[in-house]
Design an enzyme around this catalytic site. Sequence first.
Site, short mmCIF file in Angstrom:
data_model
loop_
_atom_site.label_atom_id
_atom_site.label_comp_id
_atom_site.label_asym_id
_atom_site.label_seq_id
_atom_site.Cartn_x
_atom_site.Cartn_y
_atom_site.Cartn_z
N ARG A 108 0.84 -1.19 0.00
CA ARG A 108 0.00 0.00 0.00
C ARG A 108 0.89 1.25 0.00
NH1 ARG A 108 -5.12 1.66 -1.21
NH2 ARG A 108 -6.16 2.79 0.46
N THR A 383 -9.67 0.53 -9.40
CA THR A 383 -8.82 -0.50 -8.79
C THR A 383 -8.90 -1.71 -9.71
OG1 THR A 383 -9.15 0.30 -6.54
CG2 THR A 383 -8.55 -2.01 -6.71
N THR A 401 -4.04 -0.75 -7.12
CA THR A 401 -4.87 0.38 -7.50
C THR A 401 -4.09 1.68 -7.66
OG1 THR A 401 -6.88 1.60 -6.82
CG2 THR A 401 -5.35 1.01 -5.08
N ASP A 425 -7.76 8.35 0.26
CA ASP A 425 -8.31 7.33 1.16
C ASP A 425 -8.02 7.62 2.63
OD1 ASP A 425 -9.56 5.89 -0.79
OD2 ASP A 425 -8.17 4.22 -0.83
N SER A 454 -7.70 0.99 3.34
CA SER A 454 -8.15 0.46 2.05
C SER A 454 -9.32 -0.48 2.25
CB SER A 454 -7.00 -0.31 1.40
OG SER A 454 -7.44 -0.99 0.25
N SER A 455 -10.04 -0.74 1.17
CA SER A 455 -11.09 -1.76 1.17
C SER A 455 -10.70 -2.98 0.36
CB SER A 455 -12.38 -1.19 0.58
OG SER A 455 -12.86 -0.12 1.36
N GLY A 475 -13.53 -1.72 -6.77
CA GLY A 475 -14.84 -1.13 -6.48
C GLY A 475 -14.94 -0.32 -5.20
N GLY A 476 -13.81 0.25 -4.70
CA GLY A 476 -13.91 1.03 -3.46
C GLY A 476 -14.51 0.16 -2.37
N1 GLY Z 1 -8.49 2.98 -3.29
C1 GLY Z 1 -9.33 1.88 -3.10
C2 GLY Z 1 -9.02 1.07 -1.90
O1 GLY Z 1 -7.88 1.02 -1.51
O2 GLY Z 1 -9.87 0.45 -1.32
#
Ligand code: GLY
Length: 574
Positions: A108, A383, A401, A425, A454-455, A475-476
Amino acid sequence: MERHKTLGALLLLPALLALTPSGQGGSIPGAAGRHGPERAPSGMVVSEHWLASEAGRDVLAAGGNAVDAAIATGLALAVTHPAAGNIGGGGFMVIRFPNGTSTAIDFREKAPLAAHPEMWLDENGEYSSDVHHNSHRAVGVPGTVAGFEKAHRLYGSAAWVDLVEPSVVLAEEGFLVTEGLAEGLSYLVERKGSGYPATVAAFSKDGAPYQAGDLLRQPDLARTLGRIRDEGAAGFYHGETARLVAEEMRANGGLITEEDLDLYQARERTPVRGTYRGYEIVSMPPPSSGGVALVTMLNILEGYDVAAMGHNSAPYVHHLAEAMRRAFRDRATYLADQDFVDVPVHTLITKEHAGSLRETIDPARASTSAPSDLAQGYESPETTHYSVVDADGMAVSVTYTLEAGYGAGIVVPGAGFLLNNEMGDFNAGPGLTTDRGLIGTDPNLARPQQRMLSSMTPSIVAKDGELVAVVGSPGGRTIINTVLQVILNVVDFGMDIQEAVDAPRVHHQWLPDRIRIEEEGVEASTVAELEAMGHPVDMGGRQGLAHSIMIDPATGERLGAADPRNPDSGARGH
Ligand code: GLY
């Protein structure tokens, strides 16, 4: 609601429809007829672009393992799928080894050293969504190259150069632009990135948009990938590439310096593990909220006979939404980078915690989300996710992403790659919680070197010690719910992996307090039943691109299910 409004507007743009990249719209693709899964005896790669899947498949066929193939696929996607494939962003890789053990690589992005919680406020204390999401200050220190190098050093088997070379060739020699990519690039050069000459130069034909069938060559990107091929991660974090990134930042008010790039390290982490009806779930721990929320929801739903409710029936969607509501409230309350914040992961994923949440669910009535003390808007649907299984049964699940489609829209001059806007985020600023969608709680504020929440939910399912499936999605915040439903479709509804991927999906994220259902996902009478229970329901759009793999329990074959919501995607096996 600035963020919310922006994303609402973006969703209307064909270029950003990860949902409908072909721009074709229409009914749920799976309804049009059977088209998969792809079967292969030994190895399988499923990704957002068939050329990237082929790059990974070729590595497997040459004797590389699943980690090797995942690296080659990810680098090829950085060329063929610039909306989300990347070297300028970050993500997560979950690995399950043939002996049943597993690990996770966290690459990340991080906040630069000069970051601080108020960095998106002006001198009057006014928050700017635009600076937060669409500027050089929206860019996090990229992690992808460091993550791939770490995964390779720890678990790869092929030569690094052989994993990078296919992407160099794709960038140098070019590949044919599809209809979906042409739409995306025209949005990038005419709107999102139009103010950045290097973006326009990299992704247009002297200012004119690419058309489907044109050859897209990326010579600057090829040179950057060449440095990565020859020098490893040092070819990105030091020398020419680092200098070009830092220069672009210095010239435009960005914060990332050579020191930030030098300091960046990917981390190996212990995956989140849970069980669901005898299946083992392995997923990503913080700084992703995905694994924790996924296991929480599965634990809640384990207490119900969801199969008896019927797929996408009103009772089923109601119980899904109520489980989602509760897991997303936990997410907003507790989840952040565990290197900075004490996250109670082990408590949140217990069956006892889920049991206490389940007790608050009324089987016939929607609960209400708490007052908007922690309100949040929807996130970008971009993403990308890909899945890999090799001949030995090593499984790799990668979601990575740039945050929004094409990230910040900024190509690094001379280096040819797009920068992320992942700092978006992080929460907006201390105390900046509003009922219009901003959130200002402490754990996920921007601090030097912290990773933003993050998701992304790259996940692997096993049973009785055997690999069952590799799943994930973009998809966020919808990512977590997409992965949840693919797993439920397989485990509770007995679908094969292609049916499980194709089936229409549902989303609830606590706040906004609404159920979103893919268009034509349920009958009008089901919507009426849900509304009678007290759920506001929005129908429409597409949710996720869940490129997945399942092992045929009878034959051991690898079954690759490319998500038909993107016609450029592809499953390639050998
Ligand atoms: N930017 C999307 C995530 O990290 O969930």
